[in-house]
Enzyme design. Structure first.
Site, mmCIF file in Angstrom:
data_model
loop_
_atom_site.group_PDB
_atom_site.id
_atom_site.type_symbol
_atom_site.label_atom_id
_atom_site.label_comp_id
_atom_site.label_asym_id
_atom_site.label_seq_id
_atom_site.Cartn_x
_atom_site.Cartn_y
_atom_site.Cartn_z
ATOM 1 N N ARG A 1 8.471 -0.178 -9.732
ATOM 2 C CA ARG A 1 8.356 0.596 -8.477
ATOM 3 C C ARG A 1 8.879 -0.230 -7.299
ATOM 4 N NH1 ARG A 1 2.798 1.621 -6.827
ATOM 5 N NH2 ARG A 1 4.034 1.867 -4.953
ATOM 6 N N LYS B 1 11.298 -2.572 0.170
ATOM 7 C CA LYS B 1 10.739 -1.267 -0.224
ATOM 8 C C LYS B 1 9.991 -0.621 0.934
ATOM 9 C CE LYS B 1 6.687 -0.978 -2.699
ATOM 10 N NZ LYS B 1 5.796 -0.058 -1.967
ATOM 11 N N ASN B 2 9.109 -1.391 1.545
ATOM 12 C CA ASN B 2 8.238 -0.793 2.556
ATOM 13 C C ASN B 2 8.958 -0.504 3.872
ATOM 14 O OD1 ASN B 2 6.259 -0.845 0.692
ATOM 15 N ND2 ASN B 2 5.007 -2.431 1.670
ATOM 16 N N ILE C 1 -8.262 -5.975 2.978
ATOM 17 C CA ILE C 1 -7.567 -4.717 3.278
ATOM 18 C C ILE C 1 -7.892 -3.609 2.276
ATOM 19 C CG2 ILE C 1 -5.312 -3.638 3.788
ATOM 20 C CD1 ILE C 1 -6.001 -5.896 5.734
ATOM 21 N N CYS D 1 -6.106 5.379 -5.600
ATOM 22 C CA CYS D 1 -5.161 4.776 -6.531
ATOM 23 C C CYS D 1 -5.779 3.489 -7.040
ATOM 24 C CB CYS D 1 -3.804 4.551 -5.874
ATOM 25 S SG CYS D 1 -3.826 3.233 -4.671
ATOM 26 N N ARG E 1 2.300 8.080 -4.015
ATOM 27 C CA ARG E 1 1.328 8.222 -2.946
ATOM 28 C C ARG E 1 1.955 8.043 -1.565
ATOM 29 N NH1 ARG E 1 -1.585 6.332 0.527
ATOM 30 N NH2 ARG E 1 -3.693 7.094 0.804
ATOM 31 N N ASP F 1 -0.362 -7.681 0.083
ATOM 32 C CA ASP F 1 0.595 -7.513 -1.018
ATOM 33 C C ASP F 1 0.989 -8.839 -1.676
ATOM 34 O OD1 ASP F 1 0.544 -4.830 -0.610
ATOM 35 O OD2 ASP F 1 2.541 -4.651 0.260
ATOM 36 N N ARG G 1 -7.910 4.566 -0.529
ATOM 37 C CA ARG G 1 -6.771 4.870 0.332
ATOM 38 C C ARG G 1 -6.864 6.237 1.015
ATOM 39 N NH1 ARG G 1 -1.435 2.146 -2.205
ATOM 40 N NH2 ARG G 1 -0.962 1.709 -0.060
ATOM 41 N N PRO G 2 -7.817 6.396 1.921
ATOM 42 C CA PRO G 2 -7.936 7.662 2.646
ATOM 43 C C PRO G 2 -6.739 7.889 3.579
ATOM 44 C CG PRO G 2 -9.400 6.011 3.580
ATOM 45 C CD PRO G 2 -8.775 5.394 2.373
ATOM 46 N N ILE G 3 -6.588 9.131 4.061
ATOM 47 C CA ILE G 3 -5.489 9.412 5.007
ATOM 48 C C ILE G 3 -6.033 9.997 6.308
ATOM 49 C CG2 ILE G 3 -3.640 9.647 3.290
ATOM 50 C CD1 ILE G 3 -4.012 12.737 3.670
ATOM 51 N N ASP G 4 -7.323 9.727 6.574
ATOM 52 C CA ASP G 4 -7.943 10.294 7.779
ATOM 53 C C ASP G 4 -7.188 9.901 9.059
ATOM 54 O OD1 ASP G 4 -8.972 7.743 6.885
ATOM 55 O OD2 ASP G 4 -10.319 7.779 8.607
ATOM 56 N N LEU G 5 -6.675 8.684 9.120
ATOM 57 C CA LEU G 5 -5.994 8.235 10.345
ATOM 58 C C LEU G 5 -4.653 8.953 10.528
ATOM 59 C CD1 LEU G 5 -6.785 4.419 10.032
ATOM 60 C CD2 LEU G 5 -7.888 6.064 11.557
HETATM 61 C C1 UD1 Z 1 1.213 -0.101 3.404
HETATM 62 C C2 UD1 Z 1 2.139 -0.678 2.353
HETATM 63 C C3 UD1 Z 1 1.351 -1.469 1.322
HETATM 64 C C4 UD1 Z 1 0.508 -2.529 2.015
HETATM 65 C C5 UD1 Z 1 -0.328 -1.914 3.125
HETATM 66 C C6 UD1 Z 1 -1.094 -2.938 3.938
HETATM 67 C C7 UD1 Z 1 3.943 0.923 2.257
HETATM 68 C C8 UD1 Z 1 4.649 1.983 1.475
HETATM 69 N N1 UD1 Z 1 2.837 0.426 1.706
HETATM 70 O O1 UD1 Z 1 0.334 0.792 2.738
HETATM 71 O O2 UD1 Z 1 2.272 -2.071 0.431
HETATM 72 O O3 UD1 Z 1 -0.357 -3.097 1.063
HETATM 73 O O4 UD1 Z 1 0.505 -1.172 4.028
HETATM 74 O O5 UD1 Z 1 -0.216 -3.870 4.481
HETATM 75 O O6 UD1 Z 1 4.398 0.510 3.318
HETATM 76 N N2 UD1 Z 1 -6.833 3.425 5.870
HETATM 77 C C9 UD1 Z 1 -7.808 4.327 6.261
HETATM 78 N N3 UD1 Z 1 -7.405 5.557 6.675
HETATM 79 C C10 UD1 Z 1 -6.099 5.929 6.730
HETATM 80 C C11 UD1 Z 1 -5.115 4.995 6.339
HETATM 81 C C12 UD1 Z 1 -5.509 3.751 5.903
HETATM 82 O O7 UD1 Z 1 -8.991 4.029 6.220
HETATM 83 O O8 UD1 Z 1 -5.809 7.064 7.119
HETATM 84 C C13 UD1 Z 1 -7.244 2.076 5.393
HETATM 85 C C14 UD1 Z 1 -6.845 1.852 3.929
HETATM 86 O O9 UD1 Z 1 -7.805 2.384 3.037
HETATM 87 C C15 UD1 Z 1 -6.775 0.347 3.875
HETATM 88 C C16 UD1 Z 1 -6.259 -0.022 5.261
HETATM 89 O O10 UD1 Z 1 -6.501 1.098 6.090
HETATM 90 O O11 UD1 Z 1 -8.057 -0.193 3.700
HETATM 91 C C17 UD1 Z 1 -4.796 -0.387 5.302
HETATM 92 O O12 UD1 Z 1 -4.023 0.679 4.839
HETATM 93 P P1 UD1 Z 1 -2.574 0.991 5.411
HETATM 94 O O13 UD1 Z 1 -2.189 -0.048 6.391
HETATM 95 O O14 UD1 Z 1 -2.548 2.418 5.841
HETATM 96 O O15 UD1 Z 1 -1.696 0.838 4.123
HETATM 97 P P2 UD1 Z 1 -0.549 1.796 3.595
HETATM 98 O O16 UD1 Z 1 0.250 2.297 4.739
HETATM 99 O O17 UD1 Z 1 -1.124 2.781 2.630
#
Ligand code: UD1
Length: 417
Positions: A398, A22-23, A328, A116, A92, A306, A121-125
């Site tokens: 999913r 999936k990922n 995480i 969620c 998401r 996961d 799960r912020p998207i700042d990065l």
């Molecule tokens: C992806 C996987 C998910 C897996 C996760 C960690 C997919 C579709 N999903 O999710 O199954 O559990 O990797 O291996 O591939 N964070 C920030 N800011 C950001 C982005 C992330 O602070 O902009 C934080 C998140 O809150 C979290 C950590 O970084 O604490 C890891 O998140 P991230 O690696 O981004 O996970 P996803 O890509 O959402």
């Protein structure tokens, strides 16, 4: 509908072929729109996440066919750059379309995905990365409007090796002018797959799998065929199911190198794990599982978040006490109260779950609230005395293709209701 009923206590024996990842599939599907031409993906898993992403791509103007795990995306007429808020909310991870749509059309509008069940799960990065590539970003009433007539290569250091942010930046940088360097990039196998796929289409990306990814922008991509590799978390889930049920299971189509952290923990519990031909794994469960000292979830190659809930569920019937630390996602223990209803003895202290193994779990009615936690409740039901009813199984679907059918194939008593 949306419920599984499990009658526990059956030995799990036989063979299963592990589905496509999936990922890996999701960012690769998103990236097809960068090509402006036709891409064929084989072994694309038939799960609701990939179907939803296909539907979003259709709304953006792409032509799509999907049959027998073969996905064909013709993105020559992809010209819509707004993802409807309801679809964004439902899925998401469609945030990974941002970089691709922006690169393709010069603009993208998405609604803020919000939190969620497993955390904020912020998207700042993601946004920081796109901004560094020259995008102008406006956040307005829950919408994010991102514009750039031309993206320009840049050096981007991530505060955390986020998988999604690394992918989004790779997608945006593939067609940008000049060179992009991502430092502290995620090293997950899915990043390597995305690099391999994009390079097959003519991109120039190096370093995936290390913490520095270098993307030399190219003017255009071309057609390609690609086979998605197998899902390491689905493999881990079936291994745990076998471990909990006196199983003897052979999994085929496994990328062994991607699951060593899982194999080592299974061995620590007393499971015998044998690698066959480099792409199969045979597991034989011990009479009684043993506790493990410590599991800490970490970015790859550490233990995957996961797999945390499946491991905790398995350890809930091991002899002794195990400590599991979730590093995480801050909210990834929501399935534990449900497990407790089944007789598990688990206490949570901050990031730590202290799992005191019990002799037996008992069947109960429990609710899945997210994908992996939901699958873990199924594992619990398989090992429990009596009947377990798992509600909310749409979350499980999913990510797991033919979950009940596959489990039945190896001896489980499980039905959809
Ligand atoms: C992806 C996987 C998910 C897996 C996760 C960690 C997919 C579709 N999903 O999710 O199954 O559990 O990797 O291996 O591939 N964070 C920030 N800011 C950001 C982005 C992330 O602070 O902009 C934080 C998140 O809150 C979290 C950590 O970084 O604490 C890891 O998140 P991230 O690696 O981004 O996970 P996803 O890509 O959402």
């Amino acid at each position: 509908m949306d419920t599984y009923v499990v009658s526990g206590g059956n030995v799990l024996e036989g063979e299963l072929v592990v589905q496509g990842s999936k990922n890996s599939a999701l960012p690769i599907i998103a990236s097809t729109i960068l090509t402006g031409t036709t891409v064929i993906l084989y072994n694309c898993p038939n799960i609701s996440d990939t179907i939803n992403l296909q539907n979003i791509l259709r709304l953006l103007g792409n032509k799509i066919t999907y049959e027998n795990h073969k996905l064909v995306v013709d993105s020559s007429s992809c010209d819509i750059n707004e993802i409807p808020a309801n679809l964004m909310k439902e899925m998401r991870s469609s945030i990974i379309l941002m970089g691709a749509i922006l690169a393709r059309t010069g603009r993208v509008v998405v609604s803020y995905p919000g939190g969620c069940e497993i955390g904020t799960r912020p998207i700042d990065l993601h946004l920081y990365g796109l901004q560094k590539l020259g995008a102008n970003i406006i956040e307005n009433h829950g919408y994010i409007i991102c514009e750039a007539s031309r993206l320009k290569g840049s050096e981007i250091s991530l505060d955390f090796p986020s998988v999604g942010a690394t992918e989004n930046i790779m997608l945006a940088a593939t067609l940008a002018d000049g060179v992009t360097i991502i430092r502290n990039a995620a090293r997950e196998p899915e990043i390597v797959e995305l690099q391999n796929f994009l390079n097959l289409c003519g991109a120039n990306i190096k370093g995936a799998g290390t913490s520095t990814v270098k993307i030399k922008g190219v003017p255009k991509l071309h057609e390609a065929d690609y086979t998605v590799k197998s899902d390491r978390i689905v493999a881990g889930t079936y291994l745990c199911a076998a471990a909990m049920n006196k199983g003897k299971l052979c999994l085929k189509n496994v990328v062994i190198d991607n699951i060593w952290s899982i194999i080592h923990k299974l061995q620590e519990t007393g499971c015998e794990c044998r690698i066959i031909n480099n792409d199969e794994i045979y597991i034989k469960a011990p009479k009684k599982l043993k506790a493990v000292k410590m599991i800490k979830t970490l970015p790859y190659p550490g233990f995957p978040t996961d797999m945390q809930s499946q491991m905790v569920t398995m350890l809930s019937i091991a002899s002794g006490t195990s400590i599991v630390i979730e590093n995480i996602f801050e909210n990834r223990y929501k399935y534990i109260p449900e497990l407790t209803k089944m007789g598990a003895e688990i206490t949570i202290e901050g990031k730590a779950a202290i799992v005191k193994g019990v002799d037996k779990l008992n069947g109960a009615t429990v609710e899945a609230r997210e994908l992996r936690g939901g699958a873990s409740l199924v594992l619990a039901g398989l090992a429990a005395d009596g009947y377990t009813k798992i509600e909310g199984t749409k979350y499980i679907e999913r990510g797991y293709e033919d979950f009940t059918e596959n489990l039945k194939r190896i001896g489980a008593k499980i039905d959809k209701e």
